[in-house]
Design a protein around this motif. Structure first.
Motif, PDB file in Angstrom:
ATOM      1  N   TYR A 259       0.699  -1.339  -0.127  1.00  0.00           N
ATOM      2  CA  TYR A 259      -0.005  -0.013  -0.104  1.00  0.00           C
ATOM      3  C   TYR A 259       0.978   1.262   0.106  1.00  0.00           C
ATOM      4  N   LYS A 260       0.306   2.307  -0.528  1.00  0.00           N
ATOM      5  CA  LYS A 260       0.943   3.687  -0.561  1.00  0.00           C
ATOM      6  C   LYS A 260       0.028   4.478   0.525  1.00  0.00           C
ATOM      7  N   VAL A 261       0.800   5.339   1.240  1.00  0.00           N
ATOM      8  CA  VAL A 261       0.087   6.279   1.871  1.00  0.00           C
ATOM      9  C   VAL A 261       0.614   7.663   1.524  1.00  0.00           C
ATOM     10  N   LEU A 262      -0.166   8.530   0.885  1.00  0.00           N
ATOM     11  CA  LEU A 262       0.120   9.748   0.184  1.00  0.00           C
ATOM     12  C   LEU A 262      -0.329  10.947   1.364  1.00  0.00           C
ATOM     13  N   TYR A 263       0.631  11.828   1.462  1.00  0.00           N
ATOM     14  CA  TYR A 263       0.025  13.009   2.511  1.00  0.00           C
ATOM     15  C   TYR A 263       0.911  13.991   2.158  1.00  0.00           C
ATOM     16  N   ARG A 264      -0.115  15.288   2.341  1.00  0.00           N
ATOM     17  CA  ARG A 264       0.678  16.619   2.128  1.00  0.00           C
ATOM     18  C   ARG A 264      -0.209  17.474   3.161  1.00  0.00           C
ATOM     19  N   THR A 265       0.306  18.750   3.167  1.00  0.00           N
ATOM     20  CA  THR A 265      -0.446  19.652   3.898  1.00  0.00           C
ATOM     21  C   THR A 265      -1.360  20.221   2.968  1.00  0.00           C
ATOM     22  N   SER A 266      -2.318  21.193   3.332  1.00  0.00           N
ATOM     23  CA  SER A 266      -3.447  21.641   2.438  1.00  0.00           C
ATOM     24  C   SER A 266      -2.941  22.801   1.831  1.00  0.00           C
ATOM     25  N   SER A 267      -1.940  23.451   2.326  1.00  0.00           N
ATOM     26  CA  SER A 267      -1.411  24.444   1.560  1.00  0.00           C
ATOM     27  C   SER A 267      -0.072  24.329   0.533  1.00  0.00           C
ATOM     28  N   GLN A 268       0.227  23.225   0.598  1.00  0.00           N
ATOM     29  CA  GLN A 268       1.321  22.722  -0.216  1.00  0.00           C
ATOM     30  C   GLN A 268       1.205  21.617  -1.180  1.00  0.00           C
ATOM     31  N   PRO A 269       1.463  21.798  -2.537  1.00  0.00           N
ATOM     32  CA  PRO A 269       1.079  20.668  -3.603  1.00  0.00           C
ATOM     33  C   PRO A 269       1.998  19.462  -3.448  1.00  0.00           C
ATOM     34  N   ASP A 270       3.062  19.569  -2.775  1.00  0.00           N
ATOM     35  CA  ASP A 270       3.872  18.424  -2.860  1.00  0.00           C
ATOM     36  C   ASP A 270       3.501  17.300  -1.997  1.00  0.00           C
ATOM     37  N   VAL A 271       3.534  16.264  -2.727  1.00  0.00           N
ATOM     38  CA  VAL A 271       2.917  14.961  -1.932  1.00  0.00           C
ATOM     39  C   VAL A 271       4.102  14.246  -1.415  1.00  0.00           C
ATOM     40  N   ASN A 272       4.024  13.719  -0.281  1.00  0.00           N
ATOM     41  CA  ASN A 272       5.080  12.670   0.452  1.00  0.00           C
ATOM     42  C   ASN A 272       4.440  11.331   0.246  1.00  0.00           C
ATOM     43  N   VAL A 273       5.158  10.173   0.179  1.00  0.00           N
ATOM     44  CA  VAL A 273       4.651   9.045   0.086  1.00  0.00           C
ATOM     45  C   VAL A 273       5.471   8.137   0.870  1.00  0.00           C
ATOM     46  N   LEU A 274       4.298   7.061   1.759  1.00  0.00           N
ATOM     47  CA  LEU A 274       5.115   5.893   2.480  1.00  0.00           C
ATOM     48  C   LEU A 274       4.453   4.697   2.121  1.00  0.00           C
ATOM     49  N   ASN A 275       5.649   3.522   1.848  1.00  0.00           N
ATOM     50  CA  ASN A 275       5.069   2.596   1.304  1.00  0.00           C
ATOM     51  C   ASN A 275       5.107   1.542   2.404  1.00  0.00           C
ATOM     52  N   THR A 276       4.090   0.676   2.432  1.00  0.00           N
ATOM     53  CA  THR A 276       3.950  -0.590   3.474  1.00  0.00           C
ATOM     54  C   THR A 276       3.598  -1.475   3.050  1.00  0.00           C
ATOM     55  N   ASP A 277       3.728  -2.834   3.504  1.00  0.00           N
ATOM     56  CA  ASP A 277       3.040  -4.163   2.980  1.00  0.00           C
ATOM     57  C   ASP A 277       1.894  -4.695   4.016  1.00  0.00           C
ATOM     58  N   LYS A 278       1.689  -3.609   5.115  1.00  0.00           N
ATOM     59  CA  LYS A 278       0.495  -3.885   6.128  1.00  0.00           C
ATOM     60  C   LYS A 278      -0.694  -2.831   5.766  1.00  0.00           C
ATOM     61  N   THR A 279      -1.772  -3.243   6.576  1.00  0.00           N
ATOM     62  CA  THR A 279      -2.856  -2.342   6.779  1.00  0.00           C
ATOM     63  C   THR A 279      -2.825  -1.255   7.705  1.00  0.00           C
ATOM     64  N   THR A 280      -1.683  -1.036   8.111  1.00  0.00           N
ATOM     65  CA  THR A 280      -1.452   0.026   8.859  1.00  0.00           C
ATOM     66  C   THR A 280      -0.302   0.763   8.925  1.00  0.00           C
ATOM     67  N   ALA A 281      -0.338   2.051   9.165  1.00  0.00           N
ATOM     68  CA  ALA A 281       0.927   2.883   9.060  1.00  0.00           C
ATOM     69  C   ALA A 281       1.012   4.033   9.971  1.00  0.00           C
ATOM     70  N   GLU A 282       2.244   4.469  10.459  1.00  0.00           N
ATOM     71  CA  GLU A 282       2.482   5.419  11.480  1.00  0.00           C
ATOM     72  C   GLU A 282       3.138   6.627  10.606  1.00  0.00           C
ATOM     73  N   LEU A 283       2.840   7.598  10.963  1.00  0.00           N
ATOM     74  CA  LEU A 283       3.418   8.962  10.543  1.00  0.00           C
ATOM     75  C   LEU A 283       3.743   9.889  11.460  1.00  0.00           C
ATOM     76  N   TRP A 284       4.847  10.451  11.423  1.00  0.00           N
ATOM     77  CA  TRP A 284       5.188  11.658  12.298  1.00  0.00           C
ATOM     78  C   TRP A 284       5.208  13.053  11.628  1.00  0.00           C
ATOM     79  N   LEU A 285       4.134  13.816  11.974  1.00  0.00           N
ATOM     80  CA  LEU A 285       3.903  15.073  11.342  1.00  0.00           C
ATOM     81  C   LEU A 285       4.160  16.261  12.119  1.00  0.00           C
TER      82      LEU A 285
END
Length: 908
Positions: A818-844
């Motif tokens: 799975y890919k988790v795609l995250y970005r702030t609402s004011s920035q167009p650049d997208v960060n990607v986190l890859n995982t083979d599980k159905t869970t993910a942990e992000l530090w923001l």
């Protein structure tokens, strides 16, 4: 036709060449008659000519000289102009005698006009004249006094009749008809006399005259002989006595009394006619009466003027008039005059003359009076008058017109421009009246040349009017020069001349010349000698023209106000031919097929070809040699030349130049440039070709670059051909890669399908051979199901996400992670986190809201994205949530009140 003949008339027997008269014997005259003759059978009529004549006086047929063709029966036809009926006489046979032919003899006049013929004024007079004779006589007319015939006179019927329309006094006189042939001549003479019935010049009209007055009635008529006059009263002859006199038709009766009333008749007569004129005389007697012609109630005049009072009551006999002012009888003095017609005149009027004036009218039958009130006013004066002005087009000016006038008078202002009344409604865009009630100032806005002229301010009251005039000169840029023409033309120059146009009140200071050709963009200023043309010069030489080009010229005049309108164009003229002067530009080349040298250039435009027969001289030589090879290209529009020869080595350098020529000679060559001959196409195929499926729609093809020598030319790139398992190689698609690349991705393919591909190199000479064919099968499509039930939990800066597993369908690629795609609402650049599980942990860093989405990854590509999750920055304290935001992610600041399932826990 009414046929009155009972039997054939006796035959008329004549010799050939003899003249003959056939008598008509018309019926008794019943009004105006006309005559014609039938020859043998109706409707064959005798045609009148020099030999044959039908008299409209006698009706007879005259044949000057009989010919055998005249033998036959002749019938007279008589037509009444009143009834329009026709009567036929008995036929008369005409036969030839057999005892010989008539010899020649002099003319014998058979038809002639009276010795004296009275003719009425205005009538049409016709005189006939015809003679028998052998040869046929010639007929001519003249006046005995030698005067020429006026243009109105017509000769008809082969000169057998003269016609004088609208007969006047000057047409009277002695006329001669001359008949002549080779045997002699005869003349007939007759006098036309002029007469005119009386015709009124002055008639009498009904009249009313006062008793004791004098009647004068003028009664005049014209006529020849001169008419005499008689007068009747009530039908009886008017007797002449002391009071009654008649002189040359005029009747005078003095000291009229009532018994003179009656019906009078003036009679004018001569031997040709009588005319009458009647009128009623009424002699009246009455006391003065102002009802029909009352006196003016009010007269207004200004100080110093002269005033006339009328006093004209109806009175028979005429009344005697006297005048009073304020009950005091007026008598004549140096300012007061009692007029003969009963009126009163006062000169040099003063304020003291104001008041009521009464006229007392008296005759033996009574007395009547009338009165007029006189008002004396101050004169109107213009206190501020318009003055002559000198203005420029586009300015606005005010022409003043201010007055001082008597306050009891109404005043009006009107303006005249060049004698025409100004219409302020029609000309509102330019003209306006400004100022107060005692001002008629004229404002002219945005003044134009047409406003030059004389302006007159007219000020009117009931008693006087004053005016003041000013001349306005409007100066503008000059009008167009006139009659521009080309006096002399060479290959690069033109001598032109013109005439000055209107200077619009500002002298012309300079002229400029413009030219236009079929190749120019509109009109362009041209160079002249002299460069600066002053306002007194009307000729110049235009230089730096192109040979063999059709030109039009026009001239623009300038003055201190600006440039004026251009003149009309001159007639089109073509400059003379000359050898070309400009070589082709952008000489280049290269490419082409094996054993070819391709040379290219930009063609010379027509306006620079300088004449007919234009073409190119192409010269080239192998690099390092000294001898040029030349060829001629005769088409002026041709941009290239190809030299083919088996001896040409691939990609060999040549020195090249291109020159120009026309019928007048050769022009210059371009500078020498280096052009390479055609390259040799690649001879070997790429090796190491492989195809790899990257997703359900993308295959990557790679290969090993072919060995290449620069002496063979420039490798442009590689061409990759591909087709699917169900398609044919002939209908394959193609993509190209640059020469330094050894792989390419083919996109837009169908999923789970085998594709075949081959690669070949190419350059400007063409493509080389294809490589061996390889194949790859595209992946299955990624799952269409998105990750579901996405949950999130935030503690400080840590975000924990969970979601449900995505399970692929049989025709879909297996999920590899799975890919988790995250970005702030004011920035167009997208960060990607890859995982083979159905869970993910992000530090923001929660300085802003975050937008998060999750998608499955497979060999066939990424699957469908979950719906976007919005985590607000407030959640950094301690929050949980599930499901997507229902709001638009691009306006996050307005979403906070509606975030689903959001709970904030206070931190103790």
């Amino acid at each position: 036709l009414e046929n009155s003949r009972m039997k054939m008339r006796s035959a008329v027997s004549v010799r050939e060449g003899q003249g003959v008269v056939l008598l008509c014997g018309p019926p008794p005259r019943a009004g105006e008659l006309s005559f014609a003759w039938i020859f043998n059978e109706y409707p064959s009529f005798v045609q009148e000519d020099r030999r044959r004549f039908v008299s409209q006086e006698t009706g007879h047929l005259y044949i000057a000289k009989v010919e055998p063709s005249d033998v036959g029966n002749y019938t007279c036809v008589v037509t009444s102009a009143v009834t329009n009926s026709q009567v036929l006489g008995s036929p008369t046979p005409l036969v030839l005698r057999t005892d010989g032919v008539m010899g020649e003899y002099e003319p014998k006049i058979e038809v002639q006009f009276p010795e004296t013929l009275p003719a009425a004024k205005g009538s049409t007079v016709k005189l006939e004249c015809f003679a028998l004779g052998n040869p046929v006589p010639q007929i001519n007319w003249r006046r005995t006094d030698g005067l020429p015939f006026p243009s109105k006179i017509r000769l008809r019927k082969s000169n057998g009749m003269i016609e004088i329309p609208n007969f006047q006094q000057e047409d009277a006189g002695l006329y001669e008809c001359i008949t002549e042939n080779s045997r002699g001549k005869n003349i007939a003479r007759g006098r036309l006399t002029y007469y005119a019935k009386p015709h009124w010049i002055q008639t009498i009209k009904d009249i009313e005259v006062a008793v004791e007055d004098t009647l004068y009635w003028d009664c005049r008529a014209s006529g020849k002989p001169k008419p005499s006059y008689r007068w009747l009263k009530n039908g009886d002859q008017l007797s002449i006595e002391g009071r009654i006199q008649i002189e040359n038709g005029a009747l005078t009766i003095s000291n009229l009394n009532l018994t003179d009333s009656g019906r009078y008749q003036c009679i004018a007569e001569n031997k040709h006619g009588v005319i009458y004129s009647s009128a009623e005389l009424r002699v009246v007697a009455s006391a003065p009466d102002f009802s029909k012609n009352p006196m003016k109630k009010l007269i207004q005049v200004q100080i110093g003027s002269t005033v006339d009072f009328e006093c004209k009551p109806k009175a028979s006999p005429k009344a005697k008039c006297s005048w009073k002012k304020g009950g005091e009888q007026l008598r004549e003095n140096e300012r007061v005059t009692l007029l003969k017609d009963g009126g009163l005149r006062i000169a040099n009027v003063t304020k003291a003359d104001a008041g009521s004036y009464m006229c007392l009218a008296t005759n033996q039958f009574g007395t009547a009076s009338g009165s007029t009130n006189l008002i004396v006013t101050e004169p109107t004066r213009i206190t501020l008058a318009p003055s002559n002005m000198d203005v420029t087009v586009g300015e606005s000016v005010v022409l003043p017109c201010q007055v001082q006038h008597d306050p009891i008078l109404d005043i009006s202002f009107t303006w005249y421009f060049n004698g025409t009344l100004t219409d302020f409604k029609k000309d509102a865009s330019h003209f306006e009246k400004v100022g107060g009630s005692a001002s008629g100032d004229l404002m002219i806005r945005n003044i134009q040349l047409k406003h030059s002229g004389k302006y007159v301010c007219m000020v009117k009251t009931e008693v006087d009017s004053v005016a003041s005039a000013a001349d306005l000169i409007v100066r503008g840029s000059p009008g167009p020069p006139e009659h521009v023409k080309v006096d002399e033309i060479t290959d690069t120059t033109a001598q032109i001349s013109w005439q000055e146009g209107t200077d619009n009140h500002s002298p012309v200071t300079a002229y400029t010349v413009q030219a236009r050709t079929p190749f120019s963009v509109g009109w362009q200023r041209v160079t002249t000698v002299p460069d600066v043309i002053d306002g007194k010069t009307f000729t110049t030489t235009v230089v730096d023209l192109n040979p063999w080009v059709e030109y039009e010229f026009r001239v623009v005049a300038s003055n201190k106000i600006g440039g004026g309108e251009p003149s009309l164009p001159s007639e089109k003229v073509r400059t003379e031919e000359a050898a070309p002067e400009i070589p082709p530009s952008e000489v280049s080349g290269g490419g082409g097929s094996r054993s070819e040298l391709v040379i290219t250039w930009d063609p010379i435009p027509e306006e620079l070809q300088n004449g007919e027969g234009f073409g190119y001289v192409v010269a080239f030589r192998p690099f390092g040699t000294t001898t040029w090879i030349q060829t001629v290209v005769t088409s002026p529009d041709t941009p290239r030349y190809v030299f083919r020869n088996e001896s040409i080595l691939p990609f060999s350098p040549y020195e090249v130049k291109v020159g120009v020529y026309n019928n007048k000679g050769e022009g210059p060559f371009s500078s020498v440039t280096t052009v390479f001959s055609a390259e040799e196409e690649p001879s070997i195929a790429p090796s190491g070709v492989s195809a790899t499926s990257l997703s359900s729609s993308v295959i990557e093809v790679s290969w090993t670059a072919i060995p290449w020598k620069m002496s063979s030319g420039r490798l442009l790139g590689y061409e990759v051909r591909y087709w699917n398992n169900g398609g044919k190689e002939e209908s394959s698609n193609r993509v190209k890669a640059a020469g330094n690349e050894t792989s390419i991705r083919i996109t837009g393919l169908k999923s789970n399908l085998a594709y075949y591909t081959a690669v070949r190199a190419y350059n400007s000479a063409g493509p080389g051979p294809f490589s061996a064919t390889v194949n790859a099968t595209t992946k299955k499509t990624p799952p269409s199901q998105p990750p579901g039930n996405v949950m999130w939990n935030v503690t400080d800066s840590r975000v924990i996400l969970t979601w449900e597993e995505v399970r692929a369908m049989e025709n879909e690629s297996e999920v590899t992670g799975y890919k988790v795609l995250y970005r702030t609402s004011s920035q167009p650049d997208v960060n990607v986190l890859n995982t083979d599980k159905t869970t993910a942990e992000l530090w923001l860093q929660f300085n802003d809201d975050y937008i998060i989405e999750v998608k499955a990854t497979t060999d066939g590509g990424d699957g469908t994205s979950s719906e976007q999750i919005l985590i607000p920055r407030l959640a950094s304290m301690d929050a949980r949530g599930s499901g997507p935001s229902v709001l638009n992610i691009f306006s996050v600041s307005s979403f906070l009140p509606t975030i689903l399932s959001l709970t904030l826990n206070s931190v103790l």
